[in-house]
Scaffold this motif. Structure first.
Motif, short mmCIF file in Angstrom:
data_model
loop_
_atom_site.label_atom_id
_atom_site.label_comp_id
_atom_site.label_asym_id
_atom_site.label_seq_id
_atom_site.Cartn_x
_atom_site.Cartn_y
_atom_site.Cartn_z
N MET A 50 70.42 32.60 7.28
CA MET A 50 71.81 32.23 7.00
C MET A 50 72.19 30.97 7.77
N LEU A 51 71.74 30.88 9.01
CA LEU A 51 72.06 29.71 9.84
C LEU A 51 71.44 28.45 9.23
N MET A 52 70.19 28.53 8.81
CA MET A 52 69.53 27.38 8.20
C MET A 52 70.21 26.99 6.89
N ALA A 53 70.63 27.98 6.11
CA ALA A 53 71.30 27.70 4.84
C ALA A 53 72.63 26.98 5.05
N SER A 54 73.23 27.15 6.23
CA SER A 54 74.50 26.48 6.54
C SER A 54 74.29 25.04 7.01
N GLY A 55 73.03 24.66 7.19
CA GLY A 55 72.74 23.29 7.61
C GLY A 55 72.35 23.12 9.07
N VAL A 56 72.28 24.21 9.81
CA VAL A 56 71.86 24.12 11.21
C VAL A 56 70.34 24.18 11.26
N ALA A 57 69.74 23.20 11.92
CA ALA A 57 68.28 23.18 12.08
C ALA A 57 67.86 24.26 13.07
N THR A 58 66.61 24.72 12.96
CA THR A 58 66.11 25.76 13.85
C THR A 58 64.76 25.37 14.43
N ALA A 59 64.49 25.92 15.61
CA ALA A 59 63.22 25.66 16.28
C ALA A 59 62.86 26.86 17.15
N ILE A 60 61.57 27.00 17.36
CA ILE A 60 61.03 27.97 18.32
C ILE A 60 60.30 27.18 19.39
N ILE A 61 60.58 27.53 20.63
CA ILE A 61 59.82 26.97 21.76
C ILE A 61 59.39 28.16 22.61
N SER A 62 58.08 28.40 22.66
CA SER A 62 57.55 29.57 23.37
C SER A 62 56.48 29.15 24.36
N GLY A 63 56.44 29.83 25.46
CA GLY A 63 55.42 29.57 26.47
C GLY A 63 54.06 30.13 26.10
N ARG A 64 54.03 31.05 25.14
CA ARG A 64 52.78 31.69 24.74
C ARG A 64 52.37 31.24 23.35
N ASN A 65 51.07 31.26 23.10
CA ASN A 65 50.52 31.02 21.77
C ASN A 65 50.32 32.36 21.08
#
Length: 174
Positions: A50-65
């Motif tokens: 829903m957030l992406m559909a509203s135009g807000v970009a998203t990202a994941i930043i994780s310390g683990r693979n």
């Protein structure tokens, strides 16, 4: 809800998520063959969509693979995924420059000490309910839900509400 939290959320153009303890409950399951298993909450996934559909970009930043994280991000359509990164702030600064944004236009949802440098620099630094005490104390806001149990959905809906897009996102399904 605190007015300044809504004001902060109203400016967000990029929502960043940690994974372990945020999109999951923080538990890691290692199978006998050495592979890893994680459980992701579908309510959180819908909030991200829903957030992406509203135009807000998203990202994941994780310390683990994690293969599971890569698969979940791909399934949700999250375009910016950074794994195995200890210096999350450096990663975020590079992404923000690439996207032409300022740190004030970024929200981050985290749970533990590696998230703190990012949370303290962005426009909206949020912690999940079961985050480490020290992290919760330094967050702009804390979700009511625990990590992996709807906290990301709550964070997404906060941003949608602050930007006047929550009703439209919900009514899309009527």
């Amino acid at each position: 809800m605190e007015r300044t939290l809504l004001e902060r959320a109203s400016r967000i153009k990029l929502a960043v998520f940690d994974v372990d303890g945020v999109l999951t409950d923080g538990r890691l399951y290692f199978l006998e063959d050495g592979s890893e298993m994680k459980a992701f909450n579908t309510l959180d996934g819908q909030g991200i969509k829903m957030l992406m559909a509203s135009g807000v970009a998203t990202a994941i930043i994780s310390g683990r693979n994690s293969v599971a994280t890569e698969r979940r991000a791909r399934n949700l359509g999250i375009p910016h995924v950074f794994q195995g990164r200890e210096d999350k702030l450096a990663v975020l600064e590079g992404l923000v420059a690439q996207l032409g944004l300022s740190l004030d236009q970024v929200a981050h949802l985290g749970d533990d000490l590696p998230d703190l440098p990012v949370m303290r620099r962005v426009g909206l630094g949020m912690a999940v309910a079961n985050a480490a005490d020290f992290v919760r104390k330094h967050a702009h806001g804390v979700t009511q839900a625990r990590g992996g149990e709807g906290a990301a959905r709550e964070y997404c809906e906060l941003i949608l509400r602050a930007q006047g897009n929550l009703d439209a996102a919900l009514n899309h399904y009527l």
